[in-house]
Design a protein around this motif. Structure first.
Motif, PDB file in Angstrom:
ATOM      1  N   SER A   2       0.831  -1.201   0.000  1.00 51.82           N
ATOM      2  CA  SER A   2       0.000   0.000   0.000  1.00 51.82           C
ATOM      3  C   SER A   2       0.867   1.252   0.000  1.00 51.82           C
ATOM      4  N   GLU A   3       0.204   2.393  -0.196  1.00 51.82           N
ATOM      5  CA  GLU A   3       0.941   3.661  -0.234  1.00 51.82           C
ATOM      6  C   GLU A   3       1.660   3.928   1.087  1.00 51.82           C
ATOM      7  N   GLU A   4       1.049   3.532   2.174  1.00 52.70           N
ATOM      8  CA  GLU A   4       1.657   3.757   3.489  1.00 52.70           C
ATOM      9  C   GLU A   4       2.904   2.911   3.688  1.00 52.70           C
ATOM     10  N   GLU A   5       2.981   1.784   3.013  1.00 56.49           N
ATOM     11  CA  GLU A   5       4.092   0.863   3.181  1.00 56.49           C
ATOM     12  C   GLU A   5       5.233   1.118   2.212  1.00 56.49           C
ATOM     13  N   GLU A   6       5.052   2.058   1.291  1.00 56.06           N
ATOM     14  CA  GLU A   6       6.101   2.320   0.309  1.00 56.06           C
ATOM     15  C   GLU A   6       7.362   2.820   0.997  1.00 56.06           C
ATOM     16  N   ILE A   7       8.465   2.333   0.509  1.00 54.04           N
ATOM     17  CA  ILE A   7       9.757   2.734   1.047  1.00 54.04           C
ATOM     18  C   ILE A   7      10.229   3.964   0.296  1.00 54.04           C
ATOM     19  N   GLU A   8      10.587   4.973   1.054  1.00 49.55           N
ATOM     20  CA  GLU A   8      11.081   6.196   0.434  1.00 49.55           C
ATOM     21  C   GLU A   8      12.573   6.049   0.162  1.00 49.55           C
ATOM     22  N   ILE A   9      12.949   6.243  -1.081  1.00 50.19           N
ATOM     23  CA  ILE A   9      14.353   6.156  -1.466  1.00 50.19           C
ATOM     24  C   ILE A   9      14.949   7.555  -1.338  1.00 50.19           C
ATOM     25  N   VAL A  10      16.033   7.641  -0.596  1.00 46.91           N
ATOM     26  CA  VAL A  10      16.672   8.924  -0.357  1.00 46.91           C
ATOM     27  C   VAL A  10      18.012   8.964  -1.075  1.00 46.91           C
ATOM     28  N   ASP A  11      18.211  10.001  -1.869  1.00 45.76           N
ATOM     29  CA  ASP A  11      19.473  10.185  -2.576  1.00 45.76           C
ATOM     30  C   ASP A  11      20.397  10.995  -1.673  1.00 45.76           C
ATOM     31  N   ILE A  12      21.443  10.351  -1.172  1.00 47.24           N
ATOM     32  CA  ILE A  12      22.348  11.030  -0.241  1.00 47.24           C
ATOM     33  C   ILE A  12      23.426  11.833  -0.961  1.00 47.24           C
ATOM     34  N   ARG A  13      23.398  11.805  -2.285  1.00 46.41           N
ATOM     35  CA  ARG A  13      24.432  12.499  -3.053  1.00 46.41           C
ATOM     36  C   ARG A  13      24.450  13.997  -2.765  1.00 46.41           C
ATOM     37  N   HIS A  14      23.281  14.621  -2.642  1.00 47.52           N
ATOM     38  CA  HIS A  14      23.220  16.063  -2.391  1.00 47.52           C
ATOM     39  C   HIS A  14      23.848  16.412  -1.040  1.00 47.52           C
ATOM     40  N   GLU A  15      23.542  15.618  -0.049  1.00 47.49           N
ATOM     41  CA  GLU A  15      24.122  15.828   1.273  1.00 47.49           C
ATOM     42  C   GLU A  15      25.642  15.646   1.241  1.00 47.49           C
TER      43      GLU A  15
END
Length: 73
Positions: A2-15
């Motif tokens: 479900s939408e609530e269970e979606e894993i958010e992918i974070v791009d750490i390149r900017h940091e």
């Protein structure tokens, strides 16, 4: 999934890019910013800071890639 269970992918390149600019690539940042200040008044468009921008980009890319690949191992 479900939408609530979606894993958010974070791009750490900017940091990591910002971190590299503040540490290892500080001389390249200063050189680039110095170039930008020198050509501010150029209305002909003939002057540019491409070489300094490429030096900065190369430094940041090398720094970020080392950090990212070290985390992947």
């Amino acid at each position: 999934m479900s939408e609530e269970e979606e894993i958010e992918i974070v791009d750490i390149r900017h940091e990591l890019s910002n971190s590299c600019k503040q540490s290892r690539c500080k001389p390249e940042v200063q050189d680039y910013e110095g170039c930008v200040k020198r050509i501010e008044g150029d209305e002909t468009g003939e002057k540019n800071c491409m070489l300094w921008a490429m030096d900065l980009r190369t430094c940041v890319d090398n720094c970020v890639s080392e950090t990212i690949f070290a985390r992947l191992k």
